[in-house]
Design an enzyme around this catalytic site. Structure first.
Site, PDB file in Angstrom:
ATOM      1  CB  CYS A 132      94.104  65.491 -10.191  1.00 60.34           C
ATOM      2  SG  CYS A 132      94.180  64.009  -9.160  1.00 60.34           S
ATOM      3  CE  LYS A 167      93.308  72.709  -6.196  1.00 58.73           C
ATOM      4  NZ  LYS A 167      92.475  71.979  -5.231  1.00 58.73           N
TER       5      LYS A 167
HETATM    6  C1  LIG Z   1      92.671  63.704   0.345  1.00 56.57           C
HETATM    7  C2  LIG Z   1      92.752  64.843  -0.631  1.00 56.57           C
HETATM    8  C3  LIG Z   1      91.947  64.829  -1.776  1.00 56.57           C
HETATM    9  C4  LIG Z   1      92.010  65.881  -2.684  1.00 56.57           C
HETATM   10  N1  LIG Z   1      91.189  65.854  -3.779  1.00 56.57           N
HETATM   11  C5  LIG Z   1      91.199  66.893  -4.647  1.00 56.57           C
HETATM   12  C6  LIG Z   1      90.299  66.940  -5.745  1.00 56.57           C
HETATM   13  O1  LIG Z   1      89.471  66.048  -5.954  1.00 56.57           O
HETATM   14  N2  LIG Z   1      90.369  68.007  -6.586  1.00 56.57           N
HETATM   15  C7  LIG Z   1      91.253  69.040  -6.405  1.00 56.57           C
HETATM   16  O2  LIG Z   1      91.261  69.994  -7.178  1.00 56.57           O
HETATM   17  N3  LIG Z   1      92.110  69.028  -5.353  1.00 56.57           N
HETATM   18  C8  LIG Z   1      92.098  67.983  -4.483  1.00 56.57           C
HETATM   19  N4  LIG Z   1      92.957  68.001  -3.391  1.00 56.57           N
HETATM   20  C9  LIG Z   1      93.901  69.115  -3.237  1.00 56.57           C
HETATM   21  C10 LIG Z   1      93.359  70.185  -2.284  1.00 56.57           C
HETATM   22  O3  LIG Z   1      92.168  70.752  -2.781  1.00 56.57           O
HETATM   23  C11 LIG Z   1      94.382  71.286  -2.049  1.00 56.57           C
HETATM   24  O4  LIG Z   1      94.663  71.919  -3.279  1.00 56.57           O
HETATM   25  C12 LIG Z   1      95.696  70.785  -1.487  1.00 56.57           C
HETATM   26  O5  LIG Z   1      95.461  69.754  -0.564  1.00 56.57           O
HETATM   27  C13 LIG Z   1      96.515  71.881  -0.818  1.00 56.57           C
HETATM   28  O6  LIG Z   1      95.834  72.470   0.265  1.00 56.57           O
HETATM   29  P1  LIG Z   1      96.032  71.991   1.805  1.00 56.57           P
HETATM   30  O7  LIG Z   1      97.495  71.910   2.044  1.00 56.57           O
HETATM   31  O8  LIG Z   1      95.332  73.021   2.624  1.00 56.57           O
HETATM   32  O9  LIG Z   1      95.383  70.647   1.899  1.00 56.57           O
HETATM   33  C14 LIG Z   1      92.910  66.950  -2.465  1.00 56.57           C
HETATM   34  C15 LIG Z   1      93.703  66.966  -1.324  1.00 56.57           C
HETATM   35  C16 LIG Z   1      93.636  65.937  -0.401  1.00 56.57           C
HETATM   36  C17 LIG Z   1      94.492  65.998   0.820  1.00 56.57           C
END
Ligand SMILES: Cc1cc2nc3c(=O)[nH]c(=O)nc-3n(C[C@H](O)[C@H](O)[C@H](O)COP(=O)(O)O)c2cc1C
Ligand SMILES: Cc1cc2nc3c(=O)[nH]c(=O)nc-3n(C[C@H](O)[C@H](O)[C@H](O)COP(=O)(O)OP(=O)(O)OC[C@H]3O[C@@H](n4cnc5c(N)ncnc54)[C@H](O)[C@@H]3O)c2cc1C
Ligand code: FES
Lengths: 305, 299
Positions: A132, A167
């Site tokens: 994160c 992750k």
């Molecule tokens: C609003 C938001 C909150 C997120 N919160 C977390 C989280 O709590 N833990 C985590 O491992 N990844 C978190 N992510 C990352 C996503 O799980 C993912 O790895 C990342 O957004 C890339 O994928 P995407 O482009 O399909 O969104 C968050 C992403 C967004 C947009």
């Protein structure tokens, strides 16, 4: 042709198809319930939890839309372990598919404590969020360092028999070496990528638009960068890889699978289309049928270089 | 489009119960109402039967059938208040064009469809003893007001509307200045409200000054204030109303999910345990003024 087999396994977690929801996107699943049949998906990764509840970052703003993406700085606002186990997990399990808990902590022992409490529950696997970008302590501070990543992974390994999935953050020079360190420390799979560190500036005010100053970029804008990292990691480790970053449709998901991902996770796309995961499952099935491929696992890492 | 307008998009479930719905709503009318402002009338009977004043719709700005293609602009949905219901099946929104999302919506023609999720959030709470409602609206904050005025009127509540804007062009309604007495909004009068409108450029006063000046005329019992507009206006009203009139405010913040899941749209709230946040999309957009930590609310 008979129906293609979409099933995959991640450690001991058997999934009916390779499509998951990414962590943090739909909280613990309750608010989105009813907008799609989430039980149809392979697994649901819930919002990262920590031992104690967290308030997250100050608002105004926590998210900003950018070209083909968004930058967020939520800062791991979460209900904490106890409320998660009591109030959130039962409803998530009621979706009728694998539920993956995501955990974080300030120290390896903080991660391990969460894992220990989850060990006796019905979660199918545990994702270890060492990536994160939006918290000062813990989070990405572990993930940018191979040794620290391994230390967290080992602590969690000792605390649970559930499949564990570190992750990874893309914000490193050599992501393959971080993945290998996690594998050696006992990871059952590796997932990537979390968001890319990013900043958006309000030019009139000459200030960052996010109250936290910086955040993490997600959405279609990061997809090619994420596909490349998934490919690098898949070549470097033996364990399965869960790929994500900007997946919007089945074609995007197939890129990750062909690059080496055994499963994929959908994030930002859900904000436009709560049924994006279901749409992607249908699209993957259609692709396999069209190409006469019997099982999706035959496609994993099938890239020809 | 020839599909049934209100069926959920492919791959979506028709949700049961009282949660938000996702549906394809046909644009029945699209009309320019002022410079840079448009009124869209959508066909969404399921929304008409459940919506409350103050609730909003979360709208995908691109053609519904293009949901499978990631757009580079307006990737996220956009929140717009339900402006008025036109039973049996019409829902109106009033939009001020601000950026890409607004521009796309403003360009929709009758016959096209929108992929909407709604009704979302908590609207205005109308207590049983209410006899006088003072609605204060600034600029595009007038968007949800027609629905509220109609609902209050139907309940026999007397409605005073105090509205303001920088200029007459910054609101989605026609302004009239019949005599020296001041300006009014005929459409709001037609709905039964007693209207005062002030534009800073013509009348030279802010709406909060008007509110302050008129507070003394109000009865102590049975009155409440409802406010929609810029944060600075709401902050000032919270000071003015403190200790006296019950005040509800409608807040805006940038959203991603619109459902309460992602924690993007939070505002600082007052609660027993000290610092906490509430979501505009689910806990709000309408809050009791006492729920908000006004000190920590950024402008
Ligand atoms: C609003 C938001 C909150 C997120 N919160 C977390 C989280 O709590 N833990 C985590 O491992 N990844 C978190 N992510 C990352 C996503 O799980 C993912 O790895 C990342 O957004 C890339 O994928 P995407 O482009 O399909 O969104 C968050 C992403 C967004 C947009
Ligand atoms: C609950 C609620 C109800 C609203 N009701 C109305 C209405 O009835 N009529 C109307 O004209 N406008 C309304 N707004 C504001 C409207 O949502 C924004 O004008 C719109 O999102 C701007 O999008 P854009 O692409 O045109 O502009 P851009 O400025 O290009 O948008 C960039 C990003 O910022 C976000 N954003 C910009 N301004 C706002 C804002 N004020 N609030 C929340 N997010 C914002 C956008 O959603 C987008 O993600 C409402 C906002 C909220 C939160
Ligand atoms: S927009 Fe996701 S919680 Fe409000």
């Amino acid at each position: 042709m008979t129906k293609p087999d979409l099933g995959v396994t991640i450690g001991s977690m058997a999934m009916k198809n390779p499509v998951m929801i990414a962590s943090g996107i739909f909280g613990y699943g309750d608010e989105f319930a009813g907008l799609a049949d989430y039980g149809e998906l392979g697994a649901l990764v819930l919002k990262t939890i920590t031992r104690e509840p967290r308030q997250g970052n100050p608002p105004a703003h926590r998210t900003v839309e950018t070209p083909a993406g968004m930058v967020n700085a939520i800062g791991l606002e979460n209900v904490g372990l106890d409320a998660f186990l009591r109030d959130k997990l039962p409803a998530a399990l009621a979706h009728g598919t694998n539920v993956v808990a995501s955990i974080a902590g300030d120290t390896p022992e903080g991660f391990a404590e969460c894992a220990r409490s989850l060990d006796g529950t019905d979660v199918a696997a545990i994702e270890i969020n060492i990536s994160c970008p939006n918290v000062k302590k813990g989070g990405m501070a572990f993930g940018v360092d191979a040794e620290a990543s391994a230390e967290v992974t080992a602590a969690v390994r000792a605390a649970t028999k559930k499949p564990i999935i570190p992750k990874l953050t893309p914000n490193v020079t050599d992501i393959a070496s971080v993945a290998q360190a996690c594998e050696r420390a006992g990871a059952d799979a590796i997932s990537l990528t979390n968001t890319f560190s990013a900043m958006v500036i309000d030019v009139e005010g000459r200030r960052p638009l996010l109250a936290a100053g910086t955040g993490g970029l997600s959405g279609p804008a990061i997809r090619p960068a994420a596909v490349y990292r998934v490919h690098q990691v898949a070549q470097a480790v033996e364990v399965p890889v869960v790929g994500m970053g900007g997946i919007w449709n089945a074609n995007d998901a197939l890129e990750f699978i062909i690059a080496g991902a055994s499963a994929v996770a959908v994030g930002t796309a859900l904000y436009a289309d709560p049924a994006a995961g279901n749409r992607i499952v249908a699209g993957i099935r259609e692709y396999l049928q069209r190409h006469g491929i019997r099982q999706v696992s035959d496609l994993v890492g099938s890239i020809q270089l | 489009m020839s599909e049934p307008h209100t069926s959920p998009p492919p791959g979506t479930q028709a949700p049961s119960g009282s949660g938000p719905l996702r549906l394809q709503a046909e644009v029945l009318e699209s009309e320019r109402v002022a410079a840079n402002h448009r009124r869209l009338l959508l066909r969404a009977p399921q929304i008409v039967t459940t919506a409350q004043p103050g609730q909003f719709l979360h709208i995908w700005c691109h053609p519904p059938e293009e949901i499978d293609r990631p757009p580079s602009a307006a990737l996220l949905r956009r929140p717009y208040s339900i402006s008025r219901l036109r039973p049996p099946d019409g829902v109106e929104i009033l939009l001020r064009v601000r950026g890409n999302g607004g521009r796309l919506l403003a360009a929709k023609a009758a016959g096209e469809s929108l992929d909407i999720i709604g009704p979302l959030g908590h609207g205005f709470r109308i207590s049983p003893g209410l006899s006088l409602a003072v609605i204060v609206a600034g600029g595009i904050g007038l968007a949800p007001v027609s629905f509220l005025v109609e609902r209050l009127g139907g309940l026999g509540v007397r409605v005073i509307l105090l509205a303001g804007a920088e200029t007459d062009e910054k609101i989605p309604f026609r302004v009239e200045r019949p005599q020296a007495g001041g300006a009014t909004l005929p459409e709001m009068e037609a709905l039964g409200a007693e209207v005062t409108f002030v534009s800073e450029s013509v009348e030279g006063v802010r709406i909060t000054e008007v509110v302050q000046a008129r507070l003394d005329e109000l009865p102590g019992e049975g009155a409440a204030m409802f406010a929609v507009g810029p944060r600075a206006m709401l902050k000032r009203l919270a000071e003015i109303a403190r200790g006296g009139l019950p005040l509800q405010v409608s807040l805006e913040e940038r959203m991603a999910c619109g459902l309460g899941a992602c924690r993007s749209c939070v505002v600082p709230a007052r609660s027993a345990d000290g610092a906490s946040y509430k979501t505009v999309c689910r806990d709000g957009p309408v809050f009791d003024a006492s729920e908000i930590d006004w000190e920590r609310l950024t402008p």
